[in-house]
Structures are given as structure tokens and as C-alpha cells.
Scaffold this active site. Structure first.
Site: not given
Ligand code: NAD
Ligand code: TDX
Length: 346
Positions: A153, A213, A125-127, A149, A189, A11, A274-275, A61, A248, A9
Site C-alpha cells: 500500500k 486499533r 491505510t494507517d498501516e 500488505y 478481527l 468488497g 511483525g504485529h 485493475i 483487541n 466495489g
């Protein structure tokens, strides 16, 4: 009074959510738990300090002692925002990502198994889907994370799903798109480009800038989470998007235009390995519950730019010290390409 735990919390999204929830839910008493990593900032919460329905606990955590002591006192709801959240840092080294984003979530779920809660929201996340293939992803599309990352997730989601199926932990998984707004650490970004433009420094654009995005304002993200805690089915996954897809390069142009800075500040740099080229979500499942994003991007971006313009004392110190070292490692000085590399894709 409902007892609510908000992890991470201090962040970006977590702090916005703490403010939002205290204002919207007068019957919630909130505990923010945060490890205060480089991305956690006590300033994000200081205006809540006098609120009797708020308290802060400094902790990790992934530390069962801290987590068990919070859960054993009885919690109604858990919103787990705590994470290592920056893709580029995960590419450099993913140890902290596995520890917090996977083992930390396991620690929380173990506690929720022992001391039952009413709802456990795992903020994802959508990632996890990877780059869009034929069409926007629905929640039943296979996950195919492309960076450490996103993989961490996805692993956390799998644990939340398993703890729901096996032990009945009332987990709800949310997959939101790129979120922007005030108090976002200036490595992502939009805040990086705004603060660099305010300082007259180059905007490092990966590749040719044609990645896409879907940008969601943080207040819309927070509102969606409140909606889901009331209406979602436990054990389910929900996409949260704004149907606001932008390249972007176009984001860079909008920021420079609003700040009256020249396009020549845009500097192509070596692309991210890996973008993922394009994220897009099908949010019909959430719409069917009666929610949609309300904040138009032009207004959201304008307000966000104004916030950074008026809060240099918030982001200025963050861009020196450890961040400056990260910045140098990440972008170097020698890798900035001449702006003519962008010719033809404007
Ligand atoms: P952030 O990096 O701004 O904040 C993360 C917070 O978690 C920080 O306050 C940090 O100190 C804290 N933290 C890190 N490790 C911890 C640990 N072990 N124990 C306790 N606290 C710890 O991240 P954010 O952008 O606010 O993202 C919040 C959540 O939303 C994350 O789970 C992220 O994966 C998810 N998410 C973010 C976006 C986005 O665009 N920013 C989009 C979709 C989902
Ligand atoms: O310097 C940069 N130059 C650049 O061109 C940075 C930092 C990013 N980019 C590009 C990469 C992406 O295509 O901009 C796009 C957005 O990058 P980030 O802000 O790093 O976000 P992204 O990688 O898309 O991940 C974000 O959305 C999903 C958040 O960081 C995650 O926490 C969230 O889960």
C-alpha cells in the site's frame, strides 16, 4: 451526469461506498469494476442491479485492456478500493499483493495519465506508518510499513504521489484506520469474532490481545471520502480516523457480552509476526475541512453484530470451502492456548 469508477466495489468498503454514493449523489453514474477474488461478493451489490445509474464490470485493475477501455470512454472520478487487503494472507504469500496493490495501481495511474480525470482517490491505510512511536501520526510522519500488505500500500501511495507530481494526475491519498460494519469478509478481527461467537467457536486472539486499533464505522469512512472528493487538495494525503482506540481483548469482550457467550471462548494463539502494537492518527487536517466521525462505537458494533446475526446466509457459505482451508493453515487446531494465558491483562 458524472461518470464514476469504483474499483474493488464488490468488497467490504467498496460495496458500502457504491450504495452510499448512489444514495447521496444523484448526479453520479457508477461503474463498479471488480475481479471477484475470494473477498469480492456479487451479493454485496445485487440490490443495485435495477438502478439505471449503476453497472458492474468483471475485471482486473492490473489488466491494461480492461482499464484502458473504461478510461478511454471518459471518467470524471476514480475511487480505487481494489486491493488484496488481509495482513495475515500477505504474510503467508505476498505475490497477489504486489500484483494488485502495486502493479494494479500503476495500471490505473497510467490510464489516468492518458485520459485525464477530475479526481483519483487512492484508498490507503494507517498501516503504512507502522506502529505508533511517540504520538499519533500526522500525514507528514515517515512511512515505516511492517508487513507485506502495508508495504504494497505504501508503494501504491508513492506511485500516486509521483504521478501527481510528474504528470499532474489529480490524486488524493486517504489513510483510514481499521474499518468495521456490515459485509466485511469474516477473516478480519470484528467479523471473524462475531461469526465465531455466533457459532459458539473459539475467538483466536493474537498474543495477549493488548494491541490497539482505532475503529471507524464504514459509513463514516464512506462519508469522509465524499467529503474529500469535494474539499481535498490534489496531491495531498489525508488521515481518516474515529478517535476510538480499543484493545483487541476489549473488542472480544464486547462481542461476547452482546452475544451472551462466555469469556472462555477467547483463545490466545501464536502472535502475528511483525504485529504492529498500536495505530493512532492525528486527523486535524481532515477536521479542518469540516469532517468528523459521527457513529459511536457502541452503536456501530451493536448494529454490526445485528447485521451478522440476521445474515447467516451471507457469511455462512464464506466460512466453508477455501476459507476453511485458510483458517486451518492460519490458526491450526493444535495452537489454541488455554484461556489462563490471558490472566493478569483483563
Ligand atoms: P476487501 O478485501 O473486502 O475488498 C477488496 C475488493 O477488491 C474485493 O471485492 C476484491 O474482489 C477486489 N479486488 C482484489 N484484487 C482486484 C483486482 N486485481 N482487480 C479488481 N478488483 C480486485 O477490502 P476492504 O476491506 O473493502 O478494503 C478496501 C480498500 O480499503 C483497500 O484498498 C484497503 O487497503 C483499504 N483499507 C481498508 C481498511 C479496513 O479496515 N478494511 C482500512 C483502511 C484502508
Ligand atoms: O484472528 C485474529 N486475531 C487477532 O488477534 C485477527 C484476524 C486479528 N487479530 C488482531 C490483529 C490486529 O491487532 O486484531 C487486530 C486487527 O486485525 P485485522 O482485522 O486483521 O486488521 P489489521 O491487521 O489491523 O488491518 C486492517 O486495518 C488496516 C485491515 O485488514 C487492513 O486492510 C487495513 O488497511
Amino acid at each position: 451526469m458524472k461518470s464514476v469508477l469504483i474499483t474493488g466495489g464488490a468488497g467490504f468498503i467498496g460495496s458500502n461506498f457504491a450504495h452510499h454514493a448512489l444514495a447521496r449523489r444523484p448526479d453520479w453514474s457508477i461503474t463498479v469494476l471488480d475481479k471477484l477474488t475470494y473477498a469480492g461478493n456479487p451479493k454485496n451489490l445485487c440490490s443495485l442491479e435495477t438502478n439505471p445509474r449503476y453497472r458492474f464490470v468483471h475485471g482486473d485493475i492490473a489488466d491494461p485492456q480492461v482499464i484502458n477501455s473504461l478510461f478511454s470512454k471518459g471518467l470524471d472520478m476514480v475511487f480505487n478500493f481494489a486491493a488484496e487487503s488481509h495482513v495475515d494472507r500477505s504474510i503467508e504469500c505476498s505475490n497477489a499483493f504486489l500484483r494488485t496493490d502495486v502493479y494494479g495501481v500503476h495500471t490505473l495511474l497510467e490510464a489516468a495519465r492518458r485520459w485525464p480525470v477530475y479526481r483519483f482517490l487512492q484508498i490507503s491505510t494507517d498501516e503504512v506508518y507502522g506502529s505508533v512511536r511517540e504520538r499519533a501520526f500526522r500525514e507528514d510522519a515517515p512511512v515505516r510499513p511492517s508487513n507485506p500488505y502495508a508495504a504494497s500500500k505504501a508503494a501504491a501511495e508513492a506511485l500516486a504521489h509521483a504521478y501527481h507530481a510528474t504528470y499532474g494526475v489529480p490524486a488524493i491519498i486517504t489513510r483510514a484506520t481499521n474499518t468495521y460494519g456490515p459485509r466485511q469478509y469474516p477473516e478480519k478481527l470484528i467479523p471473524l469474532f462475531i461469526t465465531n461467537a455466533l457459532e459458539g467457536r473459539p475467538l483466536p486472539l493474537y498474543g495477549n490481545g493488548d494491541q490497539i486499533r482505532d475503529w471507524l464505522h464504514v459509513n463514516d469512512h464512506c462519508e469522509a471520502l465524499l467529503h474529500l472528493v469535494d474539499h481535498a487538495r490534489t496531491g495531498d494525503i489525508y488521515n481518516i480516523g474515529a478517535a476510538n482506540e480499543r484493545r483487541n481483548l476489549d473488542i472480544a469482550h464486547l462481542i461476547l457480552e452482546q452475544l451472551g457467550q462466555p469469556v472462555s471462548l477467547i483463545r490466545p494463539v501464536e502472535d502475528r509476526p511483525g504485529h504492529d502494537r498500536h495505530y493512532a492518527l492525528d486527523c486535524a487536517k481532515l477536521s479542518a475541512l469540516g469532517w468528523r466521525a459521527y457513529i459511536p462505537f457502541e452503536r456501530g458494533l451493536r448494529d454490526t453484530i445485528a447485521w451478522y446475526r440476521h445474515h447467516p446466509s451471507w457469511w455462512g457459505p464464506l466460512k466453508s470451502g477455501a476459507h476453511a482451508h485458510y483458517y486451518q493453515r492460519q490458526y491450526g487446531t493444535e495452537v489454541f492456548q488455554p484461556p489462563d494465558r490471558l490472566r493478569g491483562i483483563r
